[in-house]
Design a protein around this motif. Sequence first.
Motif, PDB file in Angstrom:
ATOM      1  N   GLN B  98       1.127   4.658  -1.998  1.00 39.49           N
ATOM      2  CA  GLN B  98       0.441   5.500  -2.973  1.00 39.49           C
ATOM      3  C   GLN B  98      -0.152   6.740  -2.302  1.00 39.49           C
ATOM      4  N   GLY B  99      -0.259   6.720  -0.980  1.00 37.49           N
ATOM      5  CA  GLY B  99      -0.724   7.887  -0.242  1.00 37.49           C
ATOM      6  C   GLY B  99      -2.217   8.100  -0.375  1.00 37.49           C
ATOM      7  N   PHE B 100      -2.597   9.364  -0.296  1.00 35.84           N
ATOM      8  CA  PHE B 100      -4.024   9.696  -0.331  1.00 35.84           C
ATOM      9  C   PHE B 100      -4.412  10.163  -1.732  1.00 35.84           C
ATOM     10  N   ILE B 101      -5.589   9.736  -2.173  1.00 33.08           N
ATOM     11  CA  ILE B 101      -6.070  10.223  -3.463  1.00 33.08           C
ATOM     12  C   ILE B 101      -7.217  11.179  -3.203  1.00 33.08           C
ATOM     13  N   ASP B 102      -7.242  12.255  -4.008  1.00 31.96           N
ATOM     14  CA  ASP B 102      -8.289  13.252  -3.805  1.00 31.96           C
ATOM     15  C   ASP B 102      -8.919  13.669  -5.122  1.00 31.96           C
ATOM     16  N   ARG B 103      -8.586  12.999  -6.214  1.00 32.72           N
ATOM     17  CA  ARG B 103      -9.237  13.369  -7.461  1.00 32.72           C
ATOM     18  C   ARG B 103      -9.441  12.134  -8.323  1.00 32.72           C
ATOM     19  N   LEU B 104     -10.313  12.298  -9.289  1.00 32.70           N
ATOM     20  CA  LEU B 104     -10.587  11.190 -10.203  1.00 32.70           C
ATOM     21  C   LEU B 104      -9.300  10.867 -10.932  1.00 32.70           C
ATOM     22  N   GLY B 105      -9.150   9.660 -11.313  1.00 30.55           N
ATOM     23  CA  GLY B 105      -7.913   9.272 -11.960  1.00 30.55           C
ATOM     24  C   GLY B 105      -7.531   7.896 -11.476  1.00 30.55           C
ATOM     25  N   LEU B 106      -6.280   7.768 -10.986  1.00 27.26           N
ATOM     26  CA  LEU B 106      -5.813   6.446 -10.604  1.00 27.26           C
ATOM     27  C   LEU B 106      -6.468   5.960  -9.322  1.00 27.26           C
ATOM     28  N   PRO B 107      -6.972   4.747  -9.308  1.00 28.15           N
ATOM     29  CA  PRO B 107      -7.477   4.180  -8.056  1.00 28.15           C
ATOM     30  C   PRO B 107      -6.327   3.653  -7.207  1.00 28.15           C
ATOM     31  N   ILE B 108      -6.586   3.449  -5.919  1.00 20.94           N
ATOM     32  CA  ILE B 108      -5.615   2.763  -5.060  1.00 20.94           C
ATOM     33  C   ILE B 108      -5.903   1.272  -5.189  1.00 20.94           C
ATOM     34  N   VAL B 109      -4.888   0.502  -5.512  1.00 21.90           N
ATOM     35  CA  VAL B 109      -5.092  -0.930  -5.687  1.00 21.90           C
ATOM     36  C   VAL B 109      -4.147  -1.681  -4.774  1.00 21.90           C
ATOM     37  N   CYS B 110      -4.677  -2.608  -3.988  1.00 16.74           N
ATOM     38  CA  CYS B 110      -3.824  -3.507  -3.218  1.00 16.74           C
ATOM     39  C   CYS B 110      -4.032  -4.901  -3.789  1.00 16.74           C
ATOM     40  N   LEU B 111      -3.152  -5.292  -4.677  1.00 17.33           N
ATOM     41  CA  LEU B 111      -3.352  -6.562  -5.384  1.00 17.33           C
ATOM     42  C   LEU B 111      -3.348  -7.771  -4.459  1.00 17.33           C
ATOM     43  N   PRO B 112      -2.397  -7.854  -3.483  1.00 20.71           N
ATOM     44  CA  PRO B 112      -2.399  -9.071  -2.640  1.00 20.71           C
ATOM     45  C   PRO B 112      -3.715  -9.246  -1.886  1.00 20.71           C
ATOM     46  N   ASN B 113      -4.322  -8.127  -1.438  1.00 18.06           N
ATOM     47  CA  ASN B 113      -5.560  -8.240  -0.668  1.00 18.06           C
ATOM     48  C   ASN B 113      -6.802  -7.996  -1.509  1.00 18.06           C
ATOM     49  N   LYS B 114      -6.614  -7.885  -2.837  1.00 16.52           N
ATOM     50  CA  LYS B 114      -7.718  -7.729  -3.781  1.00 16.52           C
ATOM     51  C   LYS B 114      -8.620  -6.549  -3.437  1.00 16.52           C
ATOM     52  N   LEU B 115      -8.011  -5.452  -3.005  1.00 14.76           N
ATOM     53  CA  LEU B 115      -8.780  -4.295  -2.578  1.00 14.76           C
ATOM     54  C   LEU B 115      -8.555  -3.142  -3.557  1.00 14.76           C
ATOM     55  N   VAL B 116      -9.643  -2.472  -3.950  1.00 14.45           N
ATOM     56  CA  VAL B 116      -9.542  -1.342  -4.860  1.00 14.45           C
ATOM     57  C   VAL B 116     -10.367  -0.194  -4.299  1.00 14.45           C
TER      58      VAL B 116
END
Lengths: 165, 132
Positions: B98-116
């Motif tokens: 998903q790369g780097f996020i720099d604005r409001l909108g979609l969060p980065i989600v790693c479902l296997p590691n339950k990280l948001v």
Amino acid sequence: MSLRKLTALAVYATLALAVYAIESAVPPLVPLPGIKLGLANVVTLILLQQYTAKDAFLVLTVRILLSALLFGQALSLLYSLAGGIVSFAVMCPSNRLLRRKLPFLTGALGGLSHNLAQLLTAYAVTSTAGVLVYLPYMAASGILAGLFTGLCAHFAGRYLIPHTK
Amino acid sequence: MENQKEYKITVVIISALLGLILTASLAAIFRPVSDGTGCIADIYQDGNLLASIPLDGKGAPYQFTVTGENGCFNEIQVCPHSIGILSADCPDKLCVNQGFIDRLGLPIVCLPNKLVIRLREADSGAVDAVAY
């Protein structure tokens, strides 16, 4: 269940599994989890058209369990089962309501409910309300992918020999 | 004949419903997003807020690793204006891709590691930053 039918359903289950395997080998077009065409749903739709709901459900469960056994992890089985069962619960009555004539509408409803169920599962697993930001993405992609798989089922169904008892 | 009419109404209702949901979703996706200068990245693990990192353009880029149950990890890179996951042990690597996020909108989600990782505006809910 006659031997003929058992064999036909087994071939359909193999077909669904193969389609699923090929699709998961192709890198995803969008870097978002859960957005894909769901081509294996074509098989479920064809079976709903030409066989009974019970047969379609049987093939769907066999496909999900085998794919989890062959390629997946425990968590992906949870997502597949949630999506598969909920979308089937929606597609089965809507297919009857549409008199088995319009598989693309049934498919779109199925795709939508499949993605919503997976999103809710993700919400339950991560217990983060943030994943609900995906809602519009999942809804739109579910409908579009469902329309596509429904059309596939519609055209594929023309070339298949109708099931006879 | 009556049956045929009923059928047509059913088809129209279902199509209209699907069209409505599709239009609403597309409108929600393509709505203007406010740019994230001066926003705060909240990192959640299993629903708990781990850290709140201000992305205000100050300081040098740095990395740290978040570990979870069963030894799973996500290596997070913080840049002055963006945040992203460099590497992880999850099987699908969707969070990395998903790369780097720099604005409001979609969060980065790693479902296997339950990280948001989610961005929010700096001035909204400043008190939340201390609610560990």
